[in-house]
Design a protein around this motif. Structure first.
Motif, PDB file in Angstrom:
ATOM      1  N   HIS A   1       0.442  21.212  80.100  1.00  0.00           N
ATOM      2  CA  HIS A   1       0.262  20.552  81.390  1.00  0.00           C
ATOM      3  C   HIS A   1      -0.484  19.223  81.287  1.00  0.00           C
ATOM      4  CE1 HIS A   1      -1.016  19.705  85.421  1.00  0.00           C
ATOM      5  NE2 HIS A   1      -2.260  19.727  85.016  1.00  0.00           N
ATOM      6  N   ASN A   2       0.011  18.265  82.013  1.00  0.00           N
ATOM      7  CA  ASN A   2      -0.790  17.091  82.330  1.00  0.00           C
ATOM      8  C   ASN A   2      -0.532  16.778  83.799  1.00  0.00           C
ATOM      9  OD1 ASN A   2       1.188  14.931  82.773  1.00  0.00           O
ATOM     10  ND2 ASN A   2       1.687  15.213  80.610  1.00  0.00           N
ATOM     11  N   GLN A   3      -1.420  16.057  84.409  1.00  0.00           N
ATOM     12  CA  GLN A   3      -1.368  15.875  85.856  1.00  0.00           C
ATOM     13  C   GLN A   3      -0.182  15.045  86.327  1.00  0.00           C
ATOM     14  OE1 GLN A   3      -5.277  14.447  86.631  1.00  0.00           O
ATOM     15  NE2 GLN A   3      -6.208  16.455  86.406  1.00  0.00           N
ATOM     16  N   LYS A   4       0.505  14.392  85.420  1.00  0.00           N
ATOM     17  CA  LYS A   4       1.653  13.580  85.818  1.00  0.00           C
ATOM     18  C   LYS A   4       2.962  14.370  85.790  1.00  0.00           C
ATOM     19  CE  LYS A   4      -0.483   9.256  84.451  1.00  0.00           C
ATOM     20  NZ  LYS A   4      -1.206   9.099  85.663  1.00  0.00           N
ATOM     21  N   LYS A   5       2.927  15.580  85.236  1.00  0.00           N
ATOM     22  CA  LYS A   5       4.129  16.420  85.127  1.00  0.00           C
ATOM     23  C   LYS A   5       4.534  16.901  86.530  1.00  0.00           C
ATOM     24  CE  LYS A   5       5.505  19.579  81.801  1.00  0.00           C
ATOM     25  NZ  LYS A   5       5.688  19.105  80.659  1.00  0.00           N
ATOM     26  N   THR A   6       5.821  16.898  86.791  1.00  0.00           N
ATOM     27  CA  THR A   6       6.340  17.364  88.078  1.00  0.00           C
ATOM     28  C   THR A   6       6.908  18.768  87.897  1.00  0.00           C
ATOM     29  OG1 THR A   6       6.867  15.116  88.771  1.00  0.00           O
ATOM     30  CG2 THR A   6       8.001  16.896  89.910  1.00  0.00           C
ATOM     31  N   PHE A   7       6.599  19.646  88.836  1.00  0.00           N
ATOM     32  CA  PHE A   7       7.065  21.034  88.805  1.00  0.00           C
ATOM     33  C   PHE A   7       7.988  21.289  89.994  1.00  0.00           C
ATOM     34  CE2 PHE A   7       3.229  21.026  86.359  1.00  0.00           C
ATOM     35  CZ  PHE A   7       3.440  21.956  85.360  1.00  0.00           C
ATOM     36  N   LEU A   8       9.020  22.074  89.762  1.00  0.00           N
ATOM     37  CA  LEU A   8       9.969  22.432  90.807  1.00  0.00           C
ATOM     38  C   LEU A   8       9.612  23.804  91.371  1.00  0.00           C
ATOM     39  CD1 LEU A   8      12.626  21.848  92.351  1.00  0.00           C
ATOM     40  CD2 LEU A   8      13.818  23.046  90.493  1.00  0.00           C
ATOM     41  N   ILE A   9       9.484  23.894  92.691  1.00  0.00           N
ATOM     42  CA  ILE A   9       9.214  25.177  93.363  1.00  0.00           C
ATOM     43  C   ILE A   9      10.539  25.927  93.455  1.00  0.00           C
ATOM     44  CG2 ILE A   9       8.379  26.303  95.451  1.00  0.00           C
ATOM     45  CD1 ILE A   9       6.923  23.596  96.084  1.00  0.00           C
ATOM     46  N   ILE A  10      10.617  27.090  92.799  1.00  0.00           N
ATOM     47  CA  ILE A  10      11.888  27.815  92.753  1.00  0.00           C
ATOM     48  C   ILE A  10      11.949  29.008  93.710  1.00  0.00           C
ATOM     49  CG2 ILE A  10      12.465  27.112  90.416  1.00  0.00           C
ATOM     50  CD1 ILE A  10      11.486  29.924  89.506  1.00  0.00           C
ATOM     51  N   ASP A  11      10.801  29.400  94.267  1.00  0.00           N
ATOM     52  CA  ASP A  11      10.818  30.561  95.152  1.00  0.00           C
ATOM     53  C   ASP A  11       9.501  30.634  95.908  1.00  0.00           C
ATOM     54  OD1 ASP A  11      11.747  32.823  96.406  1.00  0.00           O
ATOM     55  OD2 ASP A  11      11.642  34.132  94.659  1.00  0.00           O
ATOM     56  N   THR A  12       9.488  31.436  96.961  1.00  0.00           N
ATOM     57  CA  THR A  12       8.265  31.757  97.699  1.00  0.00           C
ATOM     58  C   THR A  12       8.113  33.267  97.688  1.00  0.00           C
ATOM     59  OG1 THR A  12       8.469  29.831  99.134  1.00  0.00           O
ATOM     60  CG2 THR A  12       7.099  31.647  99.931  1.00  0.00           C
ATOM     61  N   ILE A  13       6.922  33.729  97.301  1.00  0.00           N
ATOM     62  CA  ILE A  13       6.634  35.165  97.298  1.00  0.00           C
ATOM     63  C   ILE A  13       5.608  35.429  98.395  1.00  0.00           C
ATOM     64  CG2 ILE A  13       5.801  37.139  95.979  1.00  0.00           C
ATOM     65  CD1 ILE A  13       6.586  35.604  93.435  1.00  0.00           C
ATOM     66  N   LYS A  14       6.034  36.152  99.414  1.00  0.00           N
ATOM     67  CA  LYS A  14       5.149  36.486 100.527  1.00  0.00           C
ATOM     68  C   LYS A  14       4.427  37.790 100.231  1.00  0.00           C
ATOM     69  CE  LYS A  14       8.249  34.180 103.700  1.00  0.00           C
ATOM     70  NZ  LYS A  14       9.328  34.361 104.644  1.00  0.00           N
ATOM     71  N   ALA A  15       3.322  38.026 100.933  1.00  0.00           N
ATOM     72  CA  ALA A  15       2.578  39.279 100.766  1.00  0.00           C
ATOM     73  C   ALA A  15       3.518  40.449 101.043  1.00  0.00           C
ATOM     74  CB  ALA A  15       1.374  39.311 101.697  1.00  0.00           C
ATOM     75  N   GLY A  16       3.485  41.435 100.167  1.00  0.00           N
ATOM     76  CA  GLY A  16       4.350  42.603 100.309  1.00  0.00           C
ATOM     77  C   GLY A  16       5.684  42.469  99.596  1.00  0.00           C
ATOM     78  N   GLU A  17       6.002  41.263  99.143  1.00  0.00           N
ATOM     79  CA  GLU A  17       7.244  41.044  98.408  1.00  0.00           C
ATOM     80  C   GLU A  17       6.934  40.967  96.918  1.00  0.00           C
ATOM     81  OE1 GLU A  17       8.967  37.418  99.805  1.00  0.00           O
ATOM     82  OE2 GLU A  17       9.555  38.277 101.731  1.00  0.00           O
ATOM     83  N   TYR A  18       7.959  41.148  96.103  1.00  0.00           N
ATOM     84  CA  TYR A  18       7.782  40.989  94.663  1.00  0.00           C
ATOM     85  C   TYR A  18       9.076  40.476  94.058  1.00  0.00           C
ATOM     86  CZ  TYR A  18       6.939  41.914  89.746  1.00  0.00           C
ATOM     87  OH  TYR A  18       6.791  41.775  88.392  1.00  0.00           O
ATOM     88  N   ASN A  19       8.968  39.455  93.260  1.00  0.00           N
ATOM     89  CA  ASN A  19      10.110  38.903  92.529  1.00  0.00           C
ATOM     90  C   ASN A  19       9.718  38.753  91.068  1.00  0.00           C
ATOM     91  OD1 ASN A  19      11.425  38.622  94.962  1.00  0.00           O
ATOM     92  ND2 ASN A  19      10.877  36.492  95.215  1.00  0.00           N
TER      93      ASN A  19
END
Length: 158
Positions: free
Chosen positions: A68-86
């Protein structure tokens, strides 16, 4: 006149345990206020029972933190809500997941970064950058962190 300790000794020695029938009864926790426990009370499971997020944020993968460095861009691939699991298999790339407080953490993910510590890409809201260096294991509640199976929760006599 007898002193205090002699008086206590007389009282304790004259106490006949068979004379007093001290009853015990099981009560709900809510009804246990001002009661004394007659036995140790043990946990019957690990609390929490799985690794989970201690706050809302973004979960990151081990190997991505190492490079990791602070200039690296990350792609959000999913959202995990409370009670869910992926679970995510064979992730190869700069991926993260949005995760809510208490949500079960997928196996490869080892840190949760607070919303306040990211910048959202203005051209693509699914891409973010961290605003600081991320530490391994931060904002994670580990299995059994509060109690492990068979921990004493309430001591006899309390």
């Amino acid at each position: 006149m007898k002193n205090y300790f002699d008086s206590l000794s007389i009282l304790f020695n004259s106490y006949n345990k068979n004379k007093y029938n001290l009853l015990t009864t099981e009560v709900l926790v809510m009804d246990a206020i001002n009661k004394i426990s007659s036995k140790n009370i043990f946990s019957n499971s690990n609390i929490p029972s799985f690794n989970n997020s201690a706050m809302d944020g973004y979960a990151a993968i081990t190997k991505k933190l190492e490079t990791h460095n602070q200039k690296k861009t990350f792609l959000i691939i999913d959202t995990i809500k409370a009670g869910e699991y992926n679970e995510f298999d064979n992730l190869d790339g700069d991926f993260i997941v949005e995760i809510m407080t208490g949500s079960r953490l997928p196996c490869a993910f080892v840190s949760v970064i607070k919303f306040e510590d990211i910048n959202i890409n203005k051209l693509n809201e699914n891409k973010i950058q961290f605003t600081r260096t991320i530490k391994f294991g931060e904002n994670i509640r580990l299995i059994g962190e509060d109690f492990i199976n068979n921990d004493i929760l309430i001591n006899k006599g309390n």
